[in-house]
Design a protein around this motif. Structure first.
Motif, PDB file in Angstrom:
ATOM      1  N   ASP A  70       0.911  -1.175   0.121  1.00 27.47           N
ATOM      2  CA  ASP A  70      -0.215  -0.184   0.249  1.00 27.47           C
ATOM      3  C   ASP A  70       0.938   1.058   0.188  1.00 27.47           C
ATOM      4  OD1 ASP A  70      -2.006  -1.824   0.417  1.00 27.47           O
ATOM      5  OD2 ASP A  70      -3.083  -1.124   2.284  1.00 27.47           O
ATOM      6  N   GLU A  71       2.074   1.041   0.653  1.00 31.26           N
ATOM      7  CA  GLU A  71       2.890   2.448   0.823  1.00 31.26           C
ATOM      8  C   GLU A  71       3.517   2.016  -0.617  1.00 31.26           C
ATOM      9  OE1 GLU A  71       5.347   2.861   4.361  1.00 31.26           O
ATOM     10  OE2 GLU A  71       4.057   1.129   4.844  1.00 31.26           O
ATOM     11  N   ALA A  72       3.967   1.294  -0.973  1.00 28.55           N
ATOM     12  CA  ALA A  72       4.604   1.749  -2.830  1.00 28.55           C
ATOM     13  C   ALA A  72       3.888   2.220  -3.648  1.00 28.55           C
ATOM     14  CB  ALA A  72       5.236   0.095  -2.913  1.00 28.55           C
ATOM     15  N   LEU A  73       2.593   1.609  -3.447  1.00 26.67           N
ATOM     16  CA  LEU A  73       1.538   2.503  -4.549  1.00 26.67           C
ATOM     17  C   LEU A  73       1.438   3.709  -4.004  1.00 26.67           C
ATOM     18  CD1 LEU A  73      -1.105  -0.907  -4.510  1.00 26.67           C
ATOM     19  CD2 LEU A  73       0.120  -0.096  -6.141  1.00 26.67           C
ATOM     20  N   ALA A  74       1.108   4.348  -2.545  1.00 25.11           N
ATOM     21  CA  ALA A  74       1.003   5.214  -2.380  1.00 25.11           C
ATOM     22  C   ALA A  74       2.213   6.488  -2.638  1.00 25.11           C
ATOM     23  CB  ALA A  74       1.043   5.691  -0.981  1.00 25.11           C
ATOM     24  N   VAL A  75       3.856   5.573  -2.628  1.00 30.74           N
ATOM     25  CA  VAL A  75       4.483   6.620  -3.937  1.00 30.74           C
ATOM     26  C   VAL A  75       4.721   6.656  -4.854  1.00 30.74           C
ATOM     27  CG1 VAL A  75       7.591   6.104  -4.101  1.00 30.74           C
ATOM     28  CG2 VAL A  75       6.248   5.566  -1.946  1.00 30.74           C
ATOM     29  N   ARG A 121       4.461  -0.238 -10.908  1.00 33.57           N
ATOM     30  CA  ARG A 121       3.244  -0.108 -10.335  1.00 33.57           C
ATOM     31  C   ARG A 121       2.160  -1.322 -10.923  1.00 33.57           C
ATOM     32  NH1 ARG A 121      -2.187   1.909 -11.787  1.00 33.57           N
ATOM     33  NH2 ARG A 121      -3.723   2.933 -10.311  1.00 33.57           N
ATOM     34  N   HIS A 122       2.095  -1.752 -12.352  1.00 32.58           N
ATOM     35  CA  HIS A 122       0.989  -2.760 -12.688  1.00 32.58           C
ATOM     36  C   HIS A 122       1.408  -4.169 -12.099  1.00 32.58           C
ATOM     37  CE1 HIS A 122      -2.102  -4.530 -15.383  1.00 32.58           C
ATOM     38  NE2 HIS A 122      -0.707  -5.594 -15.289  1.00 32.58           N
ATOM     39  N   GLY A 123       2.674  -4.573 -11.696  1.00 33.98           N
ATOM     40  CA  GLY A 123       3.853  -5.430 -11.277  1.00 33.98           C
ATOM     41  C   GLY A 123       3.020  -5.892 -10.039  1.00 33.98           C
ATOM     42  N   ILE A 124       3.565  -4.500  -9.120  1.00 37.23           N
ATOM     43  CA  ILE A 124       2.538  -4.983  -7.950  1.00 37.23           C
ATOM     44  C   ILE A 124       1.129  -4.471  -7.640  1.00 37.23           C
ATOM     45  CG2 ILE A 124       2.534  -3.216  -5.679  1.00 37.23           C
ATOM     46  CD1 ILE A 124       4.703  -1.213  -6.438  1.00 37.23           C
ATOM     47  N   LEU A 125       0.270  -4.367  -8.144  1.00 38.88           N
ATOM     48  CA  LEU A 125      -1.060  -4.036  -7.884  1.00 38.88           C
ATOM     49  C   LEU A 125      -1.484  -5.940  -8.549  1.00 38.88           C
ATOM     50  CD1 LEU A 125      -2.650  -0.841  -9.877  1.00 38.88           C
ATOM     51  CD2 LEU A 125      -3.157  -1.632  -7.512  1.00 38.88           C
ATOM     52  N   LEU A 126      -0.866  -6.630  -9.545  1.00 37.86           N
ATOM     53  CA  LEU A 126      -1.263  -7.791 -10.248  1.00 37.86           C
ATOM     54  C   LEU A 126      -0.676  -8.369  -8.694  1.00 37.86           C
ATOM     55  CD1 LEU A 126       0.142  -8.302 -13.379  1.00 37.86           C
ATOM     56  CD2 LEU A 126      -1.787  -8.141 -13.149  1.00 37.86           C
ATOM     57  N   GLU A 127      -0.107  -8.082  -7.863  1.00 42.83           N
ATOM     58  CA  GLU A 127       0.564  -9.473  -6.809  1.00 42.83           C
ATOM     59  C   GLU A 127      -0.269  -8.786  -5.597  1.00 42.83           C
ATOM     60  OE1 GLU A 127       4.935  -9.622  -5.919  1.00 42.83           O
ATOM     61  OE2 GLU A 127       5.210  -9.343  -7.655  1.00 42.83           O
ATOM     62  N   VAL A 128      -1.181  -7.782  -5.274  1.00 45.53           N
ATOM     63  CA  VAL A 128      -1.690  -8.002  -4.178  1.00 45.53           C
ATOM     64  C   VAL A 128      -3.050  -8.234  -4.276  1.00 45.53           C
ATOM     65  CG1 VAL A 128      -3.170  -5.509  -2.887  1.00 45.53           C
ATOM     66  CG2 VAL A 128      -0.895  -5.594  -3.874  1.00 45.53           C
ATOM     67  N   HIS A 129      -3.384  -7.877  -5.981  1.00 47.35           N
ATOM     68  CA  HIS A 129      -4.664  -8.590  -5.663  1.00 47.35           C
ATOM     69  C   HIS A 129      -5.094 -10.456  -6.454  1.00 47.35           C
ATOM     70  CE1 HIS A 129      -5.514  -4.868  -6.209  1.00 47.35           C
ATOM     71  NE2 HIS A 129      -6.913  -4.909  -6.246  1.00 47.35           N
ATOM     72  N   ASP A 130      -3.754 -10.898  -6.282  1.00 52.68           N
ATOM     73  CA  ASP A 130      -3.211 -11.731  -6.193  1.00 52.68           C
ATOM     74  C   ASP A 130      -4.287 -12.771  -7.943  1.00 52.68           C
ATOM     75  OD1 ASP A 130      -4.780 -12.748  -2.875  1.00 52.68           O
ATOM     76  OD2 ASP A 130      -2.521 -13.206  -3.701  1.00 52.68           O
ATOM     77  N   THR A 131      -3.822 -12.337  -8.882  1.00 50.00           N
ATOM     78  CA  THR A 131      -4.322 -12.150 -10.180  1.00 50.00           C
ATOM     79  C   THR A 131      -3.028 -13.141 -10.818  1.00 50.00           C
ATOM     80  OG1 THR A 131      -3.629 -10.134 -10.842  1.00 50.00           O
ATOM     81  CG2 THR A 131      -6.014 -10.696 -10.045  1.00 50.00           C
ATOM     82  N   LYS A 132      -1.191 -12.755 -10.599  1.00 47.55           N
ATOM     83  CA  LYS A 132      -0.377 -13.819 -11.363  1.00 47.55           C
ATOM     84  C   LYS A 132      -0.360 -14.705 -10.058  1.00 47.55           C
ATOM     85  CE  LYS A 132       2.764 -12.790 -14.773  1.00 47.55           C
ATOM     86  NZ  LYS A 132       1.733 -12.580 -15.360  1.00 47.55           N
ATOM     87  N   PRO A 133      -0.095 -15.492 -10.111  1.00 46.37           N
ATOM     88  CA  PRO A 133       0.798 -16.471  -9.667  1.00 46.37           C
ATOM     89  C   PRO A 133       2.013 -16.339  -9.311  1.00 46.37           C
ATOM     90  CG  PRO A 133       0.116 -18.161 -11.199  1.00 46.37           C
ATOM     91  CD  PRO A 133      -0.317 -16.637 -11.444  1.00 46.37           C
ATOM     92  N   THR A 134       2.799 -15.725 -10.228  1.00 44.05           N
ATOM     93  CA  THR A 134       4.385 -16.116  -9.580  1.00 44.05           C
ATOM     94  C   THR A 134       4.740 -14.245  -9.337  1.00 44.05           C
ATOM     95  OG1 THR A 134       5.065 -17.465 -12.058  1.00 44.05           O
ATOM     96  CG2 THR A 134       6.752 -15.903 -11.104  1.00 44.05           C
ATOM     97  N   SER A 135       5.249 -14.367  -8.472  1.00 43.75           N
ATOM     98  CA  SER A 135       5.898 -12.887  -8.085  1.00 43.75           C
ATOM     99  C   SER A 135       6.874 -12.316  -8.625  1.00 43.75           C
ATOM    100  CB  SER A 135       6.563 -13.123  -6.611  1.00 43.75           C
ATOM    101  OG  SER A 135       6.760 -11.862  -6.490  1.00 43.75           O
ATOM    102  N   LEU A 136       6.492 -10.945  -9.292  1.00 42.81           N
ATOM    103  CA  LEU A 136       7.493 -10.820 -10.236  1.00 42.81           C
ATOM    104  C   LEU A 136       8.246  -9.546 -10.261  1.00 42.81           C
ATOM    105  CD1 LEU A 136       4.064  -9.188 -12.882  1.00 42.81           C
ATOM    106  CD2 LEU A 136       6.087 -10.439 -13.566  1.00 42.81           C
ATOM    107  N   LEU A 137       7.941  -8.685  -8.455  1.00 44.69           N
ATOM    108  CA  LEU A 137       9.251  -7.882  -8.098  1.00 44.69           C
ATOM    109  C   LEU A 137       9.885  -8.813  -7.261  1.00 44.69           C
ATOM    110  CD1 LEU A 137       6.543  -4.948  -7.530  1.00 44.69           C
ATOM    111  CD2 LEU A 137       8.630  -4.922  -9.063  1.00 44.69           C
TER     112      LEU A 137
END
Length: 274
Positions: free
Chosen positions: A219-224, A248-264
């Motif tokens: 959440d702080e990362a997205l706020a930045v 930002r898009h990679g963070i959102l993907l992980e936050v919403h669990d829409t992608k099984p493989t961690s990007l960041l």
């Protein structure tokens, strides 16, 4: 001789400073130091001090300032048992200008450039820990803003600009190396301070977003990102680049669990968006 401009101006011989107290003499010395081993034209020195409105005796006054600097250098030479006359071969007057001879001297901005170059080559070769150390060594040479405390005219401002940009670039590459080494928790406090000082530097904000996300503070990362976007619009009227948008898009993907493989959490993602 020790020549330092990465912070307050300092030029020493035998441990004795030759930096004068007068602002005009400091400008002359700073420009000679920034262009060590190059002839600085008298016209440049005059313009540096008085810009477009030089006094009628500007050349004579600059020559007097150089003479003052040479006397201070002569006194420093004598302190170390060297001949005072050698001052004229270090601070050299030539037809049309002046040169500061830096042979047998240490020059901080040149040491910075060498260390940054070595660090970048190590990073490219995959020797990440060594790269991080060399880049940190380079950054530690900075004692404050370039030419801090010296009044800056057009020529000193022009000399300062690429040094400032090189420092930001080195900070960005050092942060990337630290992230590849998994040191995101240690990075967050320093990157928070740096992004506060450099509100529109995209590279540092991207590294802070990545570090915060890897620490579980998405959440702080997205706020930045939002803060950076607002600052960029306010100060420059532009939007963040696609590169930052992908972070930002990679963070959102992980936050919403829409992608099984961690990007960041993968270093190759950093390489893809760099």
């Amino acid at each position: 001789m020790e020549i330092e401009v990465l912070g307050g101006l300092e030029v020493r011989r035998n441990g004795r400073s030759i930096v004068p107290s007068g602002s005009e003499a400091q400008q002359v010395l700073a420009l000679l130091a920034a262009r060590a081993d190059q002839v600085v034209p008298m016209t440049s020195l005059i313009c540096e001090i008085w810009q477009d409105t030089p006094p009628h005796d500007a050349r004579r006054r600059v020559e007097a300032l150089v003479c003052q600097l040479r006397k201070r250098l002569a006194a420093a030479l004598q302190l170390g048992g060297e001949p005072a006359a050698a001052a004229s071969s270090i601070l050299v007057s030539v037809p049309g200008g002046v040169l500061l001879d830096s042979r047998c001297s240490t020059v901080d901005f040149r040491a910075f450039q060498r260390s940054v170059g070595a660090g970048l080559r190590l990073l490219e070769a995959g020797r990440v820990a060594e790269a991080a150390r060399r880049l940190r060594d380079a950054l530690d040479l900075w004692r404050g803003p370039v030419f801090a405390g010296v009044r800056q005219g057009p020529y000193l401002e022009a000399e300062a600009r690429p040094l400032k940009e090189a420092r930001l670039g080195a900070l960005d590459q050092w942060a990337e190396a630290e992230l590849r080494l998994g040191r995101q928790a240690e990075l967050v406090p320093e990157l928070t301070l740096l992004t506060g000082r450099h509100r529109t530097d995209e590279g540092l904000h991207g590294k802070l977003m990545t570090a915060l996300h890897r620490c579980g503070r998405s959440d702080e990362a997205l706020a930045v990102y939002n803060w950076f976007r607002a600052a960029l619009a306010r100060e420059h009227g532009t939007e963040p680049s696609d590169r930052l948008g992908r972070i930002r898009h990679g963070i959102l993907l992980e936050v919403h669990d829409t992608k099984p493989t961690s990007l960041l959490l993968r270093d190759d993602f950093l390489l893809q968006v760099a």
